[in-house]
Design a protein around this motif. Sequence first.
Motif, PDB file in Angstrom:
ATOM      1  N   GLU A   1       0.883  -1.297  -0.039  1.00 46.62           N
ATOM      2  CA  GLU A   1      -0.037   0.052  -0.204  1.00 46.62           C
ATOM      3  C   GLU A   1       1.049   1.209   0.162  1.00 46.62           C
ATOM      4  O   GLU A   1       0.260   2.245  -0.714  1.00 46.62           O
ATOM      5  CB  GLU A   1      -0.913   0.021   1.162  1.00 46.62           C
ATOM      6  N   GLN A   2       2.129   1.155   0.689  1.00 46.41           N
ATOM      7  CA  GLN A   2       2.867   2.307   0.642  1.00 46.41           C
ATOM      8  C   GLN A   2       3.465   2.645  -0.646  1.00 46.41           C
ATOM      9  O   GLN A   2       3.600   3.579  -1.241  1.00 46.41           O
ATOM     10  CB  GLN A   2       4.106   1.899   1.660  1.00 46.41           C
ATOM     11  N   VAL A   3       3.841   1.449  -1.518  1.00 42.52           N
ATOM     12  CA  VAL A   3       4.230   1.483  -2.797  1.00 42.52           C
ATOM     13  C   VAL A   3       3.044   2.389  -3.598  1.00 42.52           C
ATOM     14  O   VAL A   3       3.496   3.248  -4.475  1.00 42.52           O
ATOM     15  CB  VAL A   3       4.705   0.138  -3.287  1.00 42.52           C
ATOM     16  N   ARG A   4       2.008   1.907  -3.460  1.00 40.44           N
ATOM     17  CA  ARG A   4       0.949   2.540  -4.025  1.00 40.44           C
ATOM     18  C   ARG A   4       0.786   4.012  -4.049  1.00 40.44           C
ATOM     19  O   ARG A   4       0.465   4.835  -4.904  1.00 40.44           O
ATOM     20  CB  ARG A   4      -0.486   1.505  -3.984  1.00 40.44           C
ATOM     21  N   GLU A   5       0.749   4.530  -2.779  1.00 38.70           N
ATOM     22  CA  GLU A   5       0.677   5.508  -2.191  1.00 38.70           C
ATOM     23  C   GLU A   5       1.707   6.497  -2.878  1.00 38.70           C
ATOM     24  O   GLU A   5       1.662   7.626  -3.252  1.00 38.70           O
ATOM     25  CB  GLU A   5       0.654   5.803  -0.744  1.00 38.70           C
ATOM     26  N   ALA A   6       3.039   5.952  -2.649  1.00 38.42           N
ATOM     27  CA  ALA A   6       4.199   6.626  -3.476  1.00 38.42           C
ATOM     28  C   ALA A   6       4.207   6.739  -4.832  1.00 38.42           C
ATOM     29  O   ALA A   6       4.419   7.950  -5.610  1.00 38.42           O
ATOM     30  CB  ALA A   6       5.464   5.776  -3.047  1.00 38.42           C
ATOM     31  N   HIS A   7       3.434   5.940  -5.604  1.00 40.90           N
ATOM     32  CA  HIS A   7       3.294   6.126  -7.018  1.00 40.90           C
ATOM     33  C   HIS A   7       2.334   7.110  -7.132  1.00 40.90           C
ATOM     34  O   HIS A   7       2.619   8.000  -8.076  1.00 40.90           O
ATOM     35  CB  HIS A   7       2.927   4.612  -7.573  1.00 40.90           C
ATOM     36  N   ALA A   8       1.227   7.141  -6.457  1.00 40.88           N
ATOM     37  CA  ALA A   8       0.254   8.281  -6.616  1.00 40.88           C
ATOM     38  C   ALA A   8       1.039   9.594  -6.476  1.00 40.88           C
ATOM     39  O   ALA A   8       0.596  10.572  -7.032  1.00 40.88           O
ATOM     40  CB  ALA A   8      -0.915   7.960  -5.789  1.00 40.88           C
ATOM     41  N   ALA A   9       1.679   9.660  -5.248  1.00 40.47           N
ATOM     42  CA  ALA A   9       2.331  11.209  -4.904  1.00 40.47           C
ATOM     43  C   ALA A   9       3.236  11.364  -5.901  1.00 40.47           C
ATOM     44  O   ALA A   9       3.228  12.629  -6.396  1.00 40.47           O
ATOM     45  CB  ALA A   9       3.030  10.770  -3.601  1.00 40.47           C
ATOM     46  N   LEU A  10       4.121  10.376  -6.533  1.00 40.12           N
ATOM     47  CA  LEU A  10       5.056  10.810  -7.774  1.00 40.12           C
ATOM     48  C   LEU A  10       4.397  11.328  -8.884  1.00 40.12           C
ATOM     49  O   LEU A  10       4.581  12.078  -9.688  1.00 40.12           O
ATOM     50  CB  LEU A  10       5.862   9.748  -8.113  1.00 40.12           C
TER      51      LEU A  10
ATOM     52  N   ILE B   1       6.354  19.806 -12.203  1.00 37.83           N
ATOM     53  CA  ILE B   1       8.181  20.003 -12.551  1.00 37.83           C
ATOM     54  C   ILE B   1       8.260  20.780 -13.858  1.00 37.83           C
ATOM     55  O   ILE B   1       7.600  20.129 -14.917  1.00 37.83           O
ATOM     56  CB  ILE B   1       8.771  18.705 -12.434  1.00 37.83           C
ATOM     57  N   ALA B   2       8.974  21.780 -13.837  1.00 39.50           N
ATOM     58  CA  ALA B   2       9.271  22.687 -15.154  1.00 39.50           C
ATOM     59  C   ALA B   2      10.008  21.955 -16.336  1.00 39.50           C
ATOM     60  O   ALA B   2       9.877  22.102 -17.355  1.00 39.50           O
ATOM     61  CB  ALA B   2       9.355  24.143 -14.663  1.00 39.50           C
ATOM     62  N   ASP B   3      11.160  21.357 -15.404  1.00 35.02           N
ATOM     63  CA  ASP B   3      11.891  20.828 -16.641  1.00 35.02           C
ATOM     64  C   ASP B   3      11.389  19.519 -16.904  1.00 35.02           C
ATOM     65  O   ASP B   3      11.248  18.500 -16.388  1.00 35.02           O
ATOM     66  CB  ASP B   3      13.366  20.517 -15.688  1.00 35.02           C
ATOM     67  N   PRO B   4      11.463  19.748 -18.622  1.00 30.78           N
ATOM     68  CA  PRO B   4      10.815  18.490 -19.218  1.00 30.78           C
ATOM     69  C   PRO B   4      11.721  17.270 -18.959  1.00 30.78           C
ATOM     70  O   PRO B   4      10.938  15.810 -18.895  1.00 30.78           O
ATOM     71  CB  PRO B   4      10.822  18.794 -20.600  1.00 30.78           C
ATOM     72  N   ALA B   5      12.844  17.215 -19.085  1.00 36.30           N
ATOM     73  CA  ALA B   5      13.705  16.059 -18.820  1.00 36.30           C
ATOM     74  C   ALA B   5      13.599  15.430 -17.528  1.00 36.30           C
ATOM     75  O   ALA B   5      13.576  14.192 -17.391  1.00 36.30           O
ATOM     76  CB  ALA B   5      15.266  16.210 -18.893  1.00 36.30           C
ATOM     77  N   LEU B   6      13.612  16.164 -16.276  1.00 36.46           N
ATOM     78  CA  LEU B   6      13.431  15.758 -15.180  1.00 36.46           C
ATOM     79  C   LEU B   6      11.986  15.100 -14.772  1.00 36.46           C
ATOM     80  O   LEU B   6      11.838  14.169 -14.360  1.00 36.46           O
ATOM     81  CB  LEU B   6      13.609  16.737 -14.030  1.00 36.46           C
ATOM     82  N   ARG B   7      11.124  15.823 -15.577  1.00 35.59           N
ATOM     83  CA  ARG B   7       9.821  15.227 -15.423  1.00 35.59           C
ATOM     84  C   ARG B   7       9.553  13.964 -16.121  1.00 35.59           C
ATOM     85  O   ARG B   7       9.004  12.887 -15.706  1.00 35.59           O
ATOM     86  CB  ARG B   7       8.749  16.098 -16.101  1.00 35.59           C
ATOM     87  N   GLY B   8      10.174  13.774 -17.243  1.00 34.17           N
ATOM     88  CA  GLY B   8      10.427  12.655 -18.079  1.00 34.17           C
ATOM     89  C   GLY B   8      10.902  11.153 -17.197  1.00 34.17           C
ATOM     90  O   GLY B   8      10.376  10.217 -17.194  1.00 34.17           O
ATOM     91  N   GLU B   9      11.934  11.852 -16.542  1.00 32.44           N
ATOM     92  CA  GLU B   9      12.526  10.793 -15.636  1.00 32.44           C
ATOM     93  C   GLU B   9      11.761  10.247 -14.532  1.00 32.44           C
ATOM     94  O   GLU B   9      11.619   9.141 -14.111  1.00 32.44           O
ATOM     95  CB  GLU B   9      13.902  11.311 -14.912  1.00 32.44           C
TER      96      GLU B   9
ATOM     97  N   LEU C   1       8.487  10.270 -14.382  1.00 26.60           N
ATOM     98  CA  LEU C   1       7.488   9.473 -14.978  1.00 26.60           C
ATOM     99  C   LEU C   1       7.914   8.173 -15.482  1.00 26.60           C
ATOM    100  O   LEU C   1       7.195   7.199 -15.249  1.00 26.60           O
ATOM    101  CB  LEU C   1       6.769  10.229 -16.190  1.00 26.60           C
ATOM    102  N   ALA C   2       9.377   8.067 -15.901  1.00 25.14           N
ATOM    103  CA  ALA C   2       9.926   6.668 -16.179  1.00 25.14           C
ATOM    104  C   ALA C   2       9.871   5.982 -14.751  1.00 25.14           C
ATOM    105  O   ALA C   2       9.849   4.739 -14.758  1.00 25.14           O
ATOM    106  CB  ALA C   2      11.022   6.838 -16.949  1.00 25.14           C
ATOM    107  N   ALA C   3      10.273   6.704 -13.671  1.00 24.95           N
ATOM    108  CA  ALA C   3      10.473   5.752 -12.439  1.00 24.95           C
ATOM    109  C   ALA C   3       9.120   5.513 -12.088  1.00 24.95           C
ATOM    110  O   ALA C   3       8.850   4.198 -11.505  1.00 24.95           O
ATOM    111  CB  ALA C   3      10.988   6.786 -11.373  1.00 24.95           C
ATOM    112  N   CYS C   4       7.932   6.163 -12.207  1.00 23.04           N
ATOM    113  CA  CYS C   4       6.683   5.717 -12.041  1.00 23.04           C
ATOM    114  C   CYS C   4       6.341   4.469 -12.803  1.00 23.04           C
ATOM    115  O   CYS C   4       5.624   3.559 -12.299  1.00 23.04           O
ATOM    116  CB  CYS C   4       5.411   6.917 -12.459  1.00 23.04           C
ATOM    117  N   GLY C   5       6.639   4.565 -14.016  1.00 24.69           N
ATOM    118  CA  GLY C   5       6.645   3.143 -15.158  1.00 24.69           C
ATOM    119  C   GLY C   5       7.126   1.942 -14.530  1.00 24.69           C
ATOM    120  O   GLY C   5       6.644   0.967 -14.766  1.00 24.69           O
ATOM    121  N   LEU C   6       8.465   2.188 -13.713  1.00 19.32           N
ATOM    122  CA  LEU C   6       8.863   0.929 -13.137  1.00 19.32           C
ATOM    123  C   LEU C   6       7.803   0.385 -12.027  1.00 19.32           C
ATOM    124  O   LEU C   6       8.293  -0.905 -11.882  1.00 19.32           O
ATOM    125  CB  LEU C   6      10.074   1.383 -12.490  1.00 19.32           C
TER     126      LEU C   6
END
Length: 169
Positions: free
Chosen positions: A65-74, A81-89, A91-96
């Motif tokens: 459940e903590q993993v799920r809440e962390a996913h939602a928060a991320l 996040i204004a920086d597109p590269a950082l935002r992409g990274e 979202l990629a981490a969320c995809g993991l």
Amino acid sequence: VRRRVRGVLYGALRSAEPLGDRVLGAAVAAARDVEQALVVRDEGRRLLAAAGPQPPDSGRGAAWEQVREAHAALRALAPRIADPALRGELLAACGLLTTPPRAGGVTLAPRELDVLSWVAAGATNAAVAERLGIGPETVKGYLRAAMRKLGARTRGEAVTAARRAGLLP
């Protein structure tokens, strides 16, 4: 239930009226529904016990459940996040945390996924709106769109369908 008393159902009327066949029939039907639910629950427990010990964390534990809440928060943090590269990274981490979608599977818009991830964490529409910085009616719109794409009629069905499709952890 199976010739054993498991409980007592109590019914009452707020006024002095005679009980007819219709009322008694409804009470008996309710008692039978409870009986059947208890039989099904008992049978399920019996089958689980016969299957032997289950893995310690089958996706229902507090850590998951903590993993799920962390996913939602991320996911909620990413649009800020204004920086597109950082935002992409991010979202990629969320995809993991999710499984790769199957070919021809359902795809949700990023905001639909954001809303659904908070709903999966147990948030109300008002809480989702506050966390994502959008209005409650907008949350309802995203949720309805996600439910339609997933073929779900309720919030719970939508979360389950999204998890099965690999869209949510």
